[in-house]
Design a protein around this motif. Structure first.
Motif, PDB file in Angstrom:
ATOM      1  N   SER A   1       0.831  -1.210   0.000  1.00  0.00           N
ATOM      2  CA  SER A   1       0.000   0.000   0.000  1.00  0.00           C
ATOM      3  C   SER A   1       0.861   1.253   0.000  1.00  0.00           C
ATOM      4  O   SER A   1       0.597   2.205  -0.739  1.00  0.00           O
ATOM      5  CB  SER A   1      -0.917   0.018   1.226  1.00  0.00           C
TER       6      SER A   1
ATOM      7  N   PHE B   1       1.049   4.095  -2.836  1.00  0.00           N
ATOM      8  CA  PHE B   1       0.816   5.495  -2.482  1.00  0.00           C
ATOM      9  C   PHE B   1       1.982   6.368  -2.946  1.00  0.00           C
ATOM     10  O   PHE B   1       1.787   7.444  -3.498  1.00  0.00           O
ATOM     11  CB  PHE B   1       0.620   5.628  -0.971  1.00  0.00           C
TER      12      PHE B   1
ATOM     13  N   SER C   1       1.872   9.388  -5.512  1.00  0.00           N
ATOM     14  CA  SER C   1       2.266  10.725  -5.076  1.00  0.00           C
ATOM     15  C   SER C   1       3.364  11.300  -5.975  1.00  0.00           C
ATOM     16  O   SER C   1       3.502  12.512  -6.083  1.00  0.00           O
ATOM     17  CB  SER C   1       2.729  10.719  -3.619  1.00  0.00           C
TER      18      SER C   1
ATOM     19  N   PHE D   1      -1.192  12.234   5.531  1.00  0.00           N
ATOM     20  CA  PHE D   1      -1.137  10.770   5.618  1.00  0.00           C
ATOM     21  C   PHE D   1      -0.398  10.335   6.876  1.00  0.00           C
ATOM     22  O   PHE D   1      -0.873   9.486   7.626  1.00  0.00           O
ATOM     23  CB  PHE D   1      -0.450  10.200   4.371  1.00  0.00           C
TER      24      PHE D   1
END
Length: 84
Positions: A51, A55, A59, A74
């Motif tokens: 994950s 991410f 990003s 986050f």
């Protein structure tokens, strides 16, 4: 006429072999359990890392200012949540 043989040594050897086989079976089960435990731990570690990797890839497509804001929120949310 018949012959008589002393089979005492043979019986002791068979008993020792049986004990060794039982010991090996127990050790094999222990190793199997250890392997299953290691696989479960690896799975639990790999899931969050996948994950995070996804991410980070996403990003990388964001503009720098938005990326900083998103990463900051986050990490704030992840530090506030209970991970256990």
């Amino acid at each position: 006429m018949g012959t008589i043989s002393d089979v005492t040594d043979r019986i002791h050897t068979e008993e020792e072999l049986k004990e060794l086989n039982e010991t090996l079976a127990i050790e094999s089960q222990k190793l199997s359990v250890a392997g299953q435990l290691a696989a479960g731990i690896a799975h639990e570690v790999r899931n969050p890392l996948t994950s995070i990797n996804g991410f980070c890839s996403l990003s990388g497509m964001m503009p720098m200012k938005r990326r900083r804001t998103t990463l900051k929120s986050f990490f704030q949310r992840s530090s506030e949540s209970n991970w256990y």
